[in-house]
Write an enzyme that holds these catalytic residues in place. Structure first.
Site, PDB file in Angstrom:
ATOM      1  N   GLU A  60     -51.400  34.855  15.986  1.00 20.92           N
ATOM      2  CA  GLU A  60     -51.045  34.413  14.736  1.00 20.92           C
ATOM      3  C   GLU A  60     -52.178  33.666  14.054  1.00 20.92           C
ATOM      4  O   GLU A  60     -52.190  33.675  12.792  1.00 20.92           O
ATOM      5  CB  GLU A  60     -49.692  33.504  14.790  1.00 20.92           C
ATOM      6  CG  GLU A  60     -48.556  34.237  15.093  1.00 20.92           C
ATOM      7  CD  GLU A  60     -48.258  34.978  16.701  1.00 20.92           C
ATOM      8  OE1 GLU A  60     -48.980  34.533  17.442  1.00 20.92           O
ATOM      9  OE2 GLU A  60     -47.643  35.795  16.819  1.00 20.92           O
ATOM     10  N   HIS A 128     -37.135  31.708  18.726  1.00 17.52           N
ATOM     11  CA  HIS A 128     -37.113  32.750  17.895  1.00 17.52           C
ATOM     12  C   HIS A 128     -36.477  32.680  16.813  1.00 17.52           C
ATOM     13  O   HIS A 128     -35.664  33.852  16.330  1.00 17.52           O
ATOM     14  CB  HIS A 128     -37.080  34.123  18.598  1.00 17.52           C
ATOM     15  CG  HIS A 128     -37.986  34.578  19.895  1.00 17.52           C
ATOM     16  ND1 HIS A 128     -38.228  33.831  20.931  1.00 17.52           N
ATOM     17  CD2 HIS A 128     -39.265  35.511  19.712  1.00 17.52           C
ATOM     18  CE1 HIS A 128     -39.303  34.386  21.547  1.00 17.52           C
ATOM     19  NE2 HIS A 128     -39.672  35.225  20.693  1.00 17.52           N
TER      20      HIS A 128
END
Lengths: 324, 423
Positions: A60, A128
């Site tokens: 990321e 998540h």
């Protein structure tokens, strides 16, 4: 008018903007061949090729860094965090680099990139499912967009891509499946314009992202109890349409703020503070109430998770306490 | 060390003074004896002088503030001198008074809490904030009004005292419906209500109201009356004024009355005294008489001092001076205090008899009526004479009825046969 899903609305916005401007490109984990973890990008790779729909390594920090860098050199990247939770890994690139460009270069350099981030509880466990908009909301230099309906997703994403500065685009995973009317014709939605999703005179429910649907359902039940609730969707948190909020709260005198993220340090606290600090204060008939997630991680157990997410019942309960 | 500037006690009866205006600002240099502010008390303005030379370091009060006597109102010292400690001390002092009661309550509460805490098992002590919220609510004990911002706005817009609005909300909160109901009630009552508006008294009128109430409640008043033939005194006045070339020395009935009452007081010394605290009689040395002067709607009473040593010319001059000062609000403290008796004349309004209220601390007050021609019997014949009523209210603690009546008779005799003044 035709009805499409949130997922389709996002894809349409991406397609239309890529067709309009060849500098616009997509990158992220599994956005190409796989079609996106939530099927949002779909077959865009076939349509635009691998140069413009780029699969990235699982980093990321690299995705965010590449987005900032490409934007500095004139591209208009639309990058994706597969889950919003992973924005923590990208935070240096977003908060310390991308957010500061325009300011530190005295307006001579911009970083026109969009970071799309699926957020929200959807049976995926504590790492998540978070809604981390408050982290981004706190950083000067980042715009934070958090739409609810397919119509808003499409119109606001198009505006985000055309914006000359970093836009954090928070999509709710459950919003991908929500259906709504979206016109065939071209349209965009300006930032900083809240939408009154339902007009009412007794209480203002300010709800963000997927909570807008819960608030609308709650408002229908409340109507049966003779409580006429107004549902206000800010749509963009930065910039925030305080004018509409002040107008609505001054009209109803009562306000319930609903977001899924935990209460402590949440955006709702800041909205409440800004209401207290405004002309609307003098019209408040009741304390400002919040219905939010608790100060815990999102539980994995579906039973506990459904308890975590603000429910229609909790919204109704909060409103009834204010209006009795 | 900085010098204290205090609200001076400028007369025996002064309890508080109102600051009219400061003539210097904080940081200005002042000379000892320089007038630095004006204060209003006992119906008159005083000038307050700097007690030392230096710089005015601090003002604690502003114009219009009312301050008890001897209270520190400022500090004078050297430029740059640190007076934070003195300021803090003063703040503490002010707080100490109001906090004393609260302190006692606080201590009791703390004691209770400590006990409770000890009883609580350790495991239960840590509680999430949400749960303790309720306990906090119970602890907020205050007499302040509990309501929501909207109610406060409505109250302010409509000039409503929220103390009068009955709360119906949970925990005694005044809800919007409560103030709306209150306003509806008021609207209903309005039809039957007598229209009136309120006016807060300030300065002289407030002081005057307080003083007159104290006089009335503290002193047992008795009023005796007597009708006087004013023929001779009018003759005396007219002949004197005919002879007098200097206009400023022409006399009025009031001037003569002051002289005559002074003579009567010399002869009836009990009237030249006053009661203190029900237990002591204070006898004045000189004969001092006050004259009630009405300026607009306010009353002020300048005092003529040592009348035993003054002739009618002195009185005429002094009266002109004092009345002029009274009209301009320039009377000094010693010019309105120290009288033993007051003369109050309502004759110009046609009043004949009334029951005046003593201007404490004094022995009595002489109400003077109008002079009116009436048929009276003189030597068994009805004739027309200029007559005037006198109403003497006296302090019955100080004087019995008979000596007071004798005093009034003395005045009557002196007015009817002014030559007696000499004998």
């Amino acid at each position: 008018m035709r009805v499409i899903t949130g997922r389709e609305a996002v894809r349409e916005a991406l397609r239309e903007e890529m067709q309009r401007d060849e500098k616009v490109f997509i990158m992220g984990e599994d956005v190409g061949v796989y079609g996106g973890a939530f099927g949002v990008t779909g077959n865009l790779v076939e349509e635009f090729g691998e140069d413009r729909v780029r699969d990235t390594p699982i980093s990321e920090a690299a995705i965010a860094g590449a987005a900032v860098g490409a934007s500095l050199l004139g591209m208009r990247p639309v990058a994706e965090m597969m889950f919003m939770d992973f924005v923590t890994i990208a935070s240096d690139q977003l908060m310390n680099q991308g957010a500061k460009i325009h300011y530190m270069f005295g307006g001579q350099q911009n970083a026109p990139f969009v970071m799309r981030m699926p957020a929200g509880a959807a049976e995926a466990g504590a790492q998540h499912t978070q809604s981390l908009e408050a982290l981004l909301y706190h950083i000067p230099g980042l715009k934070v967009v958090m739409p609810s309906t397919p119509y808003d997703l499409k119109g606001l994403l198009k505006t985000a891509i055309r914006d000359d500065n970093p836009v954090m685009f928070v999509e709710h995973k459950k919003g991908y499946g929500e259906k709504g009317e979206v016109p065939e014709e071209e349209y965009t939605i300006p930032f900083g314009k809240a939408d009154i999703k339902r007009e009412g005179k007794d209480v203002t429910i300010i709800a963000t992202s997927h909570m807008v649907f819960k608030a609308l359902n709650a408002a229908e039940t409340l109507a049966e109890k003779k409580v006429d609730a107004e549902v206000l969707d800010p749509r963009t948190l930065v910039p925030l349409d305080m004018e509409s909020i002040v107008k609505s709260v001054s009209k109803t005198g009562k306000v319930v703020i609903v977001h899924e993220a935990p209460r402590r340090g949440g955006v709702g606290g800041d909205i409440a503070a800004r209401i207290s600090d405004s002309e609307a204060f003098y019209y408040l008939e009741k304390p400002i109430k919040r219905v939010t997630g608790p100060n815990t991680p999102v539980p994995f157990s579906p039973v506990l998770e459904s308890e975590f997410i603000p429910s229609e019942e909790k919204i109704i309960d909060a409103v009834m306490k204010l209006t009795k | 060390m900085a010098e204290e500037l205090i609200m001076p006690k400028l007369s025996m009866t002064m309890e508080e003074g109102q600051i009219v205006n400061w003539l210097v600002d904080e940081g200005d240099a002042v000379e000892e004896g320089e007038v630095i502010l004006e204060v209003l008390s006992d119906k008159t303005n005083f000038e307050v002088e700097a007690p030392a030379s230096g710089v005015l370091l601090k003002k604690f009060y502003e114009a219009d503030d009312v301050v008890p006597v001897t209270e520190v109102i400022g500090y004078i010292g050297e430029e740059g001198e640190d007076i934070e400690d003195l300021i803090a001390d003063k703040a503490d002092e002010a707080k100490a008074g109001s906090d004393k009661e609260a302190e006692v309550e606080d201590k009791e509460e703390t004691a209770e809490k400590t006990e409770e805490a000890e009883k609580t098992p350790a495991a239960e002590k840590e509680q999430p904030a949400e749960k303790t919220g309720k306990e906090f609510k119970d602890e907020i004990i205050t007499d302040k009004i509990k309501t929501v911002p909207a109610v406060r706005r409505i109250a302010e817009e409509n000039n409503i005292d929220l103390h009068k609005v009955k709360p119906t909300g949970e925990n005694n909160v005044i809800e919007v419906r409560d103030i709306e109901n209150y306003m509806a009630e008021m609207e209903k009552e309005k039809g039957t209500e007598i229209e009136a508006y309120r006016e807060k008294l300030s300065g002289i009128r407030k002081a005057s109201a307080k003083k007159v109430k104290e006089s009335w409640t503290d002193i047992p008043h008795v009023t005796v009356t007597s009708e006087v033939n004013m023929e001779k005194i009018i003759e005396l006045k007219d002949s004197w004024n005919q002879m007098q070339k200097d206009d400023s020395l022409k006399v009025s009935i009031t001037d003569l009355l002051i002289k005559i009452v002074a003579v009567a007081m010399e002869r009836h010394t009990i009237m030249n005294a006053y009661m203190e605290d029900d237990v002591e009689v204070v006898h004045n040395e000189g004969v001092n008489i006050g004259l009630a002067v009405s300026v607009d709607d306010k009353l002020t009473v300048p005092v003529f001092k040592n009348l035993e040593a003054k002739n009618i010319k002195d009185i005429v001059k002094e009266k002109k001076e004092l009345v002029e000062k009274a009209r301009n609000n320039k009377l000094k403290s010693d010019e309105i205090t120290g009288g033993s008796l007051t003369i109050s004349n309502l004759g110009m309004y046609g009043t004949e008899i009334f029951t005046p209220i003593i201007n404490a601390p004094q022995s009595g007050i002489l109400g003077v009526g109008t002079i009116k021609k009436k048929p009276v019997v003189v030597d068994d014949e009805i004739t027309i004479k200029p007559m005037m009523w006198l109403s003497l209210a006296f302090d019955h603690r100080l004087v019995e009825g008979a000596p007071a009546a004798a005093f009034l008779k003395e005045i009557k005799d002196l007015l009817e046969f002014p030559a007696k003044v000499m004998f």
